[in-house]
Motif scaffolding. Structure first.
Motif, PDB file in Angstrom:
ATOM      1  N   TYR A 150       0.029   0.476   3.639  1.00 57.27           N
ATOM      2  CA  TYR A 150       1.173  -0.104   4.345  1.00 57.27           C
ATOM      3  C   TYR A 150       1.870  -1.120   3.441  1.00 57.27           C
ATOM      4  O   TYR A 150       1.258  -2.098   3.007  1.00 57.27           O
ATOM      5  CB  TYR A 150       0.715  -0.773   5.646  1.00 57.27           C
ATOM      6  CG  TYR A 150       0.303   0.202   6.710  1.00 57.27           C
ATOM      7  CD1 TYR A 150       1.160   0.536   7.753  1.00 57.27           C
ATOM      8  CD2 TYR A 150      -0.948   0.820   6.670  1.00 57.27           C
ATOM      9  CE1 TYR A 150       0.791   1.453   8.729  1.00 57.27           C
ATOM     10  CE2 TYR A 150      -1.329   1.739   7.642  1.00 57.27           C
ATOM     11  CZ  TYR A 150      -0.452   2.050   8.661  1.00 57.27           C
ATOM     12  OH  TYR A 150      -0.821   2.969   9.625  1.00 57.27           O
ATOM     13  N   TYR A 162       5.102  -3.709   3.258  1.00 54.90           N
ATOM     14  CA  TYR A 162       6.004  -4.372   4.203  1.00 54.90           C
ATOM     15  C   TYR A 162       6.468  -5.707   3.626  1.00 54.90           C
ATOM     16  O   TYR A 162       6.138  -6.062   2.483  1.00 54.90           O
ATOM     17  CB  TYR A 162       5.299  -4.575   5.543  1.00 54.90           C
ATOM     18  CG  TYR A 162       4.122  -5.530   5.502  1.00 54.90           C
ATOM     19  CD1 TYR A 162       4.234  -6.822   6.012  1.00 54.90           C
ATOM     20  CD2 TYR A 162       2.890  -5.151   4.955  1.00 54.90           C
ATOM     21  CE1 TYR A 162       3.168  -7.712   5.986  1.00 54.90           C
ATOM     22  CE2 TYR A 162       1.821  -6.026   4.917  1.00 54.90           C
ATOM     23  CZ  TYR A 162       1.962  -7.306   5.429  1.00 54.90           C
ATOM     24  OH  TYR A 162       0.904  -8.183   5.390  1.00 54.90           O
ATOM     25  N   GLU A 166       0.750  -5.772  10.456  1.00 54.10           N
ATOM     26  CA  GLU A 166      -0.585  -6.324  10.205  1.00 54.10           C
ATOM     27  C   GLU A 166      -1.565  -5.977  11.327  1.00 54.10           C
ATOM     28  O   GLU A 166      -2.748  -5.698  11.066  1.00 54.10           O
ATOM     29  CB  GLU A 166      -0.476  -7.834  10.017  1.00 54.10           C
ATOM     30  CG  GLU A 166       0.234  -8.209   8.718  1.00 54.10           C
ATOM     31  CD  GLU A 166       0.703  -9.644   8.662  1.00 54.10           C
ATOM     32  OE1 GLU A 166       1.192 -10.068   7.592  1.00 54.10           O
ATOM     33  OE2 GLU A 166       0.592 -10.360   9.693  1.00 54.10           O
ATOM     34  N   VAL A 193      -2.560  -2.360  10.747  1.00 55.62           N
ATOM     35  CA  VAL A 193      -3.527  -2.281   9.645  1.00 55.62           C
ATOM     36  C   VAL A 193      -4.927  -2.654  10.143  1.00 55.62           C
ATOM     37  O   VAL A 193      -5.922  -1.973   9.845  1.00 55.62           O
ATOM     38  CB  VAL A 193      -3.101  -3.200   8.481  1.00 55.62           C
ATOM     39  CG1 VAL A 193      -4.222  -3.333   7.452  1.00 55.62           C
ATOM     40  CG2 VAL A 193      -1.840  -2.665   7.808  1.00 55.62           C
ATOM     41  N   SER A 233      -2.904  -2.670   2.262  1.00 58.90           N
ATOM     42  CA  SER A 233      -1.571  -3.169   2.592  1.00 58.90           C
ATOM     43  C   SER A 233      -1.119  -4.159   1.532  1.00 58.90           C
ATOM     44  O   SER A 233      -1.944  -4.743   0.807  1.00 58.90           O
ATOM     45  CB  SER A 233      -1.566  -3.836   3.974  1.00 58.90           C
ATOM     46  OG  SER A 233      -2.420  -4.973   3.981  1.00 58.90           O
TER      47      SER A 233
END
Length: 285
Positions: free
Chosen positions: A208, A210, A223, A226, A238
């Motif tokens: 992920y 972001y 979050e 995740v 992430s």
């Protein structure tokens, strides 16, 4: 460039590039699912990251009306599209190649949700092998303000101001009613993409990407996803780019973005090869 039903693009790399990077192994098929309002020229920049590494790429972006109207109202048009995209793998005879997803924003994630569900439940697609997925600027959950920003950006600067604000007001009321006020009831009829993937995430590794500065997708939504995926025992990584706007991570940090995507793909391919080797040894023994 597409069939009568969906408008997609597929790119096969030069054979010498494939051989250089994959050395006789089947090259990955990277499926890129664009954000709402994304133009193919935008996705091309991302697909080139993978084409230059000898990967086949498939690019597709769902229509605005499907993302902003059909899906919130519970009409599962995207599930039909997901089926057609997976059928393309058979049409182009790459169904035995490793599959890798690269998804952008909620527009791409909604479609990805249905593809993941079909891969898990549909007999025809049960033999397809997905090695991993990169998720860029997604997913978001019940964020009406972010959704309004997304639809405004998707409609572009040339739309009439009166029409724009009418559409935004209508969309806000619809989303707030169906996805916030009544969601405790409507989720039993049509669970949203966020809850569906949080409850039953796919088993393949996920990365992920972001940004805390994203004003469309809240960083805490990413979050929490995740964390939920990790708690299900799925490998998940992430990275927070910190200062980038929505789906602007590659634009702001092209080198780091590309490196992270390619390193993750290489890791996924290595893990998949190791798993296949263990399976062969188990059968032999």
């Amino acid at each position: 460039m597409g069939d009568a039903d969906i408008d997609y693009n597929i790119v096969f790399p030069e054979s010498f590039i494939t051989e250089r990077h994959w050395q006789g192994s089947k090259e990955p098929v990277v499926i890129l699912l664009g954000w709402a309002g994304c133009k193919d020229k935008h996705l091309t920049k991302y697909s080139s990251i993978y084409n230059e590494r000898g990967c086949i790429t498939v690019r597709y972006t769902a229509p605005l009306k499907t993302v902003f109207i059909s899906e919130p109202f519970g009409y599962k048009e995207l599930k039909t599209t997901a089926h057609k995209l997976l059928e393309l793998l058979y049409d182009y005879e790459v169904e035995n190649n490793p599959i890798f997803f690269h998804i952008f924003s909620n527009g791409g994630f909604m479609l990805y949700r249905y593809m993941a569900e079909l891969l898990a439940s549909h007999k025809r697609f049960s033999t397809l092998v997905v090695v991993g997925a990169v998720v860029d600027s997604a997913p978001g959950s019940q964020n009406v303000r972010g959704a309004l920003r997304a639809i405004r950006a998707s409609l572009g600067p040339n739309i009439n101001v009166v029409v724009l604000y009418f559409l935004l007001a209508l969309f806000a009321c619809m989303v707030f009613l169906l996805r916030v006020v009544l969601y405790s009831v409507t989720k039993y009829i049509h669970k949203n993409h966020y809850d569906a993937m949080q409850d039953q995430p796919p088993a393949w590794p996920q990365l992920y990407l972001y940004s805390r500065a994203d004003r469309v997708i809240r960083h805490r939504d990413v979050e929490l996803m995740v964390k939920a995926v990790e708690e299900k025992g799925v490998r998940v990584d992430s990275f927070d780019f910190g200062t980038s706007d929505h789906v602007s991570l590659f634009r702001d940090f092209p080198q780091e973005y590309s490196s992270r995507c390619l390193a993750f793909l290489a890791s996924c391919m290595q893990n998949a090869a190791g798993t296949q080797k263990k399976q062969r040894l188990s059968v032999a023994n």
